[in-house]
Design an enzyme around this catalytic site. Structure first.
Site, short mmCIF file in Angstrom:
data_model
loop_
_atom_site.label_atom_id
_atom_site.label_comp_id
_atom_site.label_asym_id
_atom_site.label_seq_id
_atom_site.Cartn_x
_atom_site.Cartn_y
_atom_site.Cartn_z
N PRO A 206 0.83 -1.22 0.00
CA PRO A 206 0.00 0.00 0.00
C PRO A 206 0.86 1.25 0.00
CG PRO A 206 -0.69 -1.56 1.71
CD PRO A 206 0.62 -2.04 1.20
N GLY A 208 2.78 4.41 1.17
CA GLY A 208 3.34 4.83 2.44
C GLY A 208 4.02 3.75 3.25
N THR A 209 4.11 2.52 2.72
CA THR A 209 4.73 1.44 3.48
C THR A 209 6.24 1.42 3.36
OG1 THR A 209 4.23 0.00 1.59
CG2 THR A 209 2.72 -0.07 3.45
N GLY A 210 6.83 2.25 2.53
CA GLY A 210 8.29 2.36 2.49
C GLY A 210 8.94 1.69 1.31
N LYS A 211 8.26 1.56 0.18
CA LYS A 211 8.86 0.90 -0.99
C LYS A 211 10.02 1.73 -1.54
CE LYS A 211 4.88 0.85 -3.10
NZ LYS A 211 4.05 1.35 -2.01
N THR A 212 9.79 3.01 -1.76
CA THR A 212 10.86 3.87 -2.28
C THR A 212 11.96 4.04 -1.25
OG1 THR A 212 9.17 5.04 -3.57
CG2 THR A 212 11.33 6.08 -3.36
N GLU A 428 -22.19 12.14 20.34
CA GLU A 428 -20.93 11.48 20.64
C GLU A 428 -21.05 10.62 21.89
OE1 GLU A 428 -18.68 11.46 18.49
OE2 GLU A 428 -19.57 13.01 17.21
N HIS A 431 -22.45 7.27 20.84
CA HIS A 431 -21.42 6.38 20.31
C HIS A 431 -20.63 5.73 21.43
CE1 HIS A 431 -21.97 7.23 16.11
NE2 HIS A 431 -21.70 8.53 16.22
#
Length: 620
Positions: A206, A208-212, A428, A431
């Site tokens: 996905p 933002g998981t750090g591929k680059t 709220e 909930h």
């Protein structure tokens, strides 16, 4: 600095100087000159004794009179000034030194040089201007000729900015890539066992998981040339440019082998062939064909490893994914709690943390966060600490940063009436009370009626543990909790509001997914209804093809309505049972606007202990 910009600046400067020079010369020529005496007037004034001094310099005469005034004159260059004055009537006695000071200045040696420069300099200026113009045109021509060259950036790895120590939470992926780096460093270790170098590694996960980031770490650890390029840089509007850039990229890589080539967002060029509007003649497909040949064609006996990253592996061409091109597929999933804690340690390294900071608590409070979210969390916490003039980052700033990442910044300046504030408080509180009363629901960590982002208020419930499987009881509990706000409005007020719009949308989506996608309906059975269709070039779901009859569609609608209705009735029943707790929580929200988990549980202790959502074995 840009050499082309410097050349253009010099050209414009020379043109400006030339224009100024022409203007000055034209002004001097057109300016009214002072009246110049003739040589016979000078001789007449000498005869009458009006002249006291006469200076001659390169045929120009400066006449000084007895009253101190000076006039200009000019003589012919055929004879001396004395001869010309005598011819015009001046005697030798008149030219004696006691009556007339006669000063003859020799010609300047620079006069001839200046005269020559006056003729040559304009041509030199024009020659320089034309030289720069042609040089620039030649540079443009070279740029046009290099249009098909690869734009990959090469890193040598001498001074790595990112290493494997800067990557956390993806230990299995690091091990896979460490083997690739080790192969490049010590190939004999693998060759002696008959192993060959993997030709390609595909990083899948996905956003933002750090591929680059992992690819940058490989470039820092490999110690070999590392080429980095984006998949979109291959695609151009001109035919053949993409294929040409692929050929040039691999030519560069072969010259620097062994090396690594990293293609980021490879789905921009590697989409499945035959699916586009242009068929096999599409320019993108020609680029992909060239990439397939370069990766595993006839001439591929080189030590070049291809690394690529994508978050859409389902749309890539099957020929690109086969072994021989991409031998390994490394999956980078969302990190678990230990992975998130390790990522937080990496991003907080070098930052001043207060002693009360507990990264384990932050890791437990951020389920579903990826590495980019955690980096943003730490940065937001540092910004909040700086805004509050603190010397270190403390736990409250980091916890508030979690809420900023999830829901957005607080909007305390938003003015609402007391009546609307009371409605939001009960919404709220509904909930929170319903979630706290359900054993399968996640614990409530914070309740607030301060607007964040697009929400008028929020109830933050976080799981105690990471989960990859979602049980049916847990999904039903989530729907009941989401409907608690609407149920509270129905019980307390004489009308309902639009505040539950997002809650109803999420409830309907969960119920329909249970029936049509997850097979969780006893009436319709374990089947999937409908086939998804995706947009060819955008990769987005645009419609769902119905592969069932109208009668089944009616059953699906009835089943979805039944699930949602039962969840709504359960929420009303819980709020009716704990009406006093609902009023107490809403009253405290109106007073404090935000209450934490401890304060909420002091008002309403959980009536049942929280249960794990993982199904337990059935007792025989």
């Amino acid at each position: 600095m840009n050499p082309i910009r410097n050349r253009s600046t010099i050209i414009y400067l020379l043109l400006f100087i030339a224009i100024i020079s022409l203007v000055v010369i034209n002004y001097q020529q057109n300016s009214p000159a002072k009246e110049v005496l003739t040589i016979n007037q000078v001789a007449a004034d000498i005869q009458t004794g009006k002249v006291t001094k006469l200076q001659e310099s390169d045929n120009d005469l400066t006449v000084t009179y007895t009253d101190g005034s000076q006039r200009k004159s000019h003589k012919e260059d055929t004879s001396t000034v004395v001869q010309q004055l005598k011819e015009l009537g001046a005697t030798t006695q008149m030219l004696q030194s006691d009556k007339l000071i006669l000063e003859i200045q020799p010609p300047s040696p620079w006069l001839s040089v200046a005269t020559i420069l006056g003729y040559i300099l304009p041509f030199v200026v024009l020659a320089v201007v034309f030289w720069f113009v042609f040089r620039q045109a030649q540079g443009s021509n070279n740029a046009a000729m290099s249009f098909g060259k690869s734009r990959a950036r090469m890193f040598t790895g001498d001074q790595p900015s990112v290493t494997f120590q800067d990557v956390a939470g993806v230990e299995e992926a690091k091990e896979e890539l460490k083997e690739v780096v080790e192969f490049l460093r010590e190939p004999e270790k693998f060759i002696t066992l008959g192993a060959r170098i993997p030709k390609g590694v595909l990083l899948v996960g996905p956003p933002g998981t750090g591929k680059t980031l992992l690819a940058k770490a490989v470039s820092g650890e490999a110690g070999v040339p590392f080429f980095s390029i984006s998949g979109s840089e291959f695609v151009e509007m001109f035919v053949g440019v993409g294929a040409s850039r692929v050929r040039d990229l691999f030519d560069q890589a072969k010259r620097h082998s062994p090396c690594i080539v990293f293609v980021d967002e490879i789905d921009a060029v590697g989409r499945q062939r035959g699916a586009g509007l242009g068929g096999s003649h599409d320019e993108r497909e020609q680029t992909l064909n060239q990439m397939l040949v370069e990766m595993d064609g006839f001439d591929t006996d080189t030590n070049v490893i291809i690394m690529a990253a994508t978050n859409r592996p389902d749309i890539l061409d099957p020929a690109l994914l086969r072994p021989g091109r991409f031998d390994r597929r490394v999956v980078l999933d969302r990190p678990d709690m230990r992975g998130r804690e390790a990522i937080l340690k990496v991003h907080t390294k070098g930052k001043p943390l207060a002693p009360d900071v507990d990264l384990n608590v932050l890791a437990r409070s951020t389920p579903g966060f990826v590495g980019a979210d955690l980096e943003n969390l730490v940065n937001e916490g540092a910004i909040l600490a700086a805004r509050r003039n603190q010397k270190s980052i403390s736990q409250p700033e980091l916890e508030e940063a979690i809420e900023r990442v999830i829901a957005g910044p607080e909007r305390k300046s938003r003015l609402i009436s007391e009546d609307e504030k009371r409605i939001v408080a009960y919404h709220e509180a509904g909930h929170a009370v319903v979630m706290n009363a359900l054993p399968q629901a996640d614990p409530v960590h914070k309740v607030s009626i301060i607007a964040r982002g697009m929400a008028g208020g929020y109830t933050l419930s976080l799981p105690e543990e990471d989960r990859t499987l979602m049980a049916r009881k847990k999904m039903i509990a989530d729907m009941i909790g989401l409907l608690g706000g609407r149920a509270a409005e129905e019980l307390v007020f004489d009308d309902i509001t639009s505040g539950a719009a997002n809650d109803l949308e999420r409830v309907t989506r969960i119920a329909r997914a249970m029936v049509t996608r997850l097979g969780m309906s006893d009436q319709l059975g374990p089947m999937v209804y409908g086939q998804k269709e995706e947009l060819i070039f955008l990769g987005r779901e645009i419609s769902e093809q119905r592969d069932y009859s109208d009668a089944v569609a009616e059953e699906i609608d009835c089943e979805v309505r039944r699930i949602v209705t039962e969840a709504h009735q359960t929420a009303r029943r819980i709020l009716t049972e704990y009406r006093d707790k609902l009023d107490a929580v809403a009253k405290r929200l109106l007073e404090l606007e935000t209450i934490s988990r401890d304060e909420f549980e002091s008002l309403f202790p959980p009536p049942f202990p929280k249960q794990t959502s993982t199904p337990a074995p059935m007792v025989a």
